[in-house]
Design an enzyme around this catalytic site. Structure first.
Site, PDB file in Angstrom:
ATOM      1  CE1 TYR A 249      -3.656   2.577   0.499  1.00  7.55           C
ATOM      2  CE2 TYR A 249      -2.374   3.338   2.381  1.00  7.55           C
ATOM      3  CZ  TYR A 249      -3.410   3.517   1.482  1.00  7.55           C
ATOM      4  OH  TYR A 249      -4.194   4.653   1.569  1.00  7.55           O
TER       5      TYR A 249
ATOM      6  CE  LYS B 147      -3.247   5.489  -1.730  1.00  6.54           C
ATOM      7  NZ  LYS B 147      -4.332   5.871  -2.660  1.00  6.54           N
TER       8      LYS B 147
END
Ligand SMILES: NC(=O)c1ccc[n+]([C@@H]2O[C@H](COP(=O)([O-])OP(=O)(O)OC[C@H]3O[C@@H](n4cnc5c(N)ncnc54)[C@H](OP(=O)(O)O)[C@@H]3O)[C@@H](O)[C@H]2O)c1
Length: 241
Positions: A164, A168
């Protein structure tokens, strides 16, 4: 041509995306509620309309080429343009995420939705955005993607993650590259961090409300023509890369 501002929010059936749609609807905009599940999409549209928003459903799975192409066609037929795109849809990818034990499928899922999904939707919508007088693109990122914060002693940066968080970081890098290529156009593209909000994404452990998280997206969606592009912001201002 209809001058009502028209926007698309991806992943708008719940969480921060729903609140972004509500906030843009409250401005009097026409808001496309991008969502992959028909029932959840329709429920969100009905709730937004009941609150007075000019909302409409946009079937949209950001990981699916045909779905994204169909969504672009929907805007083409409805308005012939798109003024604001908020790339909000995102997933954690699942677990485990520790680098030494990470499930590669989790990395793939995070990249597929959080990075490739944003590129896919953005490129499909760009011809429509180019027809807008003040096009804006907002990429919902996270401070967990900040390499500066990840390596700052004592900084609050979220759990160690090989899926994750790096997705980003990748999204932030892609945002900068779009800003470079689109630098001579009137399109402003920025990344925003909503802060740690209580949503499905984190089992509702966040300390902010989804509505609070939506504020930065609404700010970046309504930037003036001389506003920034290629930046990374939260409610407090600039977030370090
Ligand atoms: N919550 C936080 O603390 C936090 C912090 C920093 C950044 N963010 C970012 O903010 C954004 C919104 O997160 P959230 O917290 O509101 O999460 P959420 O409540 O889990 O909502 C995520 C949304 O994305 C949608 N989505 C996921 N995969 C999709 C796909 N392939 N196609 C279309 N839609 C898809 C989900 O739809 P379904 O209902 O169909 O699953 C849902 O509408 C994400 O990009 C997230 O990374 C959140």
């Amino acid at each position: 041509m209809n001058r009502q501002t028209i926007a698309l929010v991806t992943g708008a059936n719940k969480g921060i995306g729903y609140e972004i749609a509500a906030g843009l609807g409250a401005l009097g905009w026409s808001v496309g509620v991008g969502a992959r599940d028909a029932e959840r999409r329709e429920a969100a549209v009905q709730k937004l309309r009941a609150a007075g928003a000019d909302a409409f459903g946009v079937p949209l799975d950001v990981t699916d080429d045909a779905s994204v192409i169909a969504a672009a066609r929907l805007f083409e037929e409805r308005a012939g343009r798109l003024d604001v795109l908020v790339n909000n849809a995102g997933v954690t990818g699942g677990s485990p995420q520790l680098p030494t034990t990470v499930d590669l499928a989790a990395v793939r899922r995070a990249l597929e939705a959080n990075v490739l999904g944003v590129i896919r939707v953005t490129n499909a919508m760009l011809p429509l955005l180019r027809r807008s007088a003040s096009p804006r693109i907002v990429n919902m990122s996270s401070s967990v993607g900040s390499l500066t914060l990840q390596t700052a002693p004592g900084a609050e940066t979220g759990p160690i993650s090989a899926a994750y968080a790096p997705s980003k970081t990748f999204l932030n890098a892609v945002t900068v590259q779009y800003a470079r290529e689109l630098g001579e156009t009137n399109i402003l593209i920025n990344a925003g961090c909503p802060g740690f909000c209580a949503t499905d994404l984190n089992g509702f452990r966040g300390v902010r409300t989804p509505e609070q998280g939506a504020a930065i997206a609404i700010q970046l969606a309504t930037l003036p023509d001389d506003g920034p592009t290629g930046g990374f912001f939260d409610d407090a201002g600039v977030v370090p890369w």
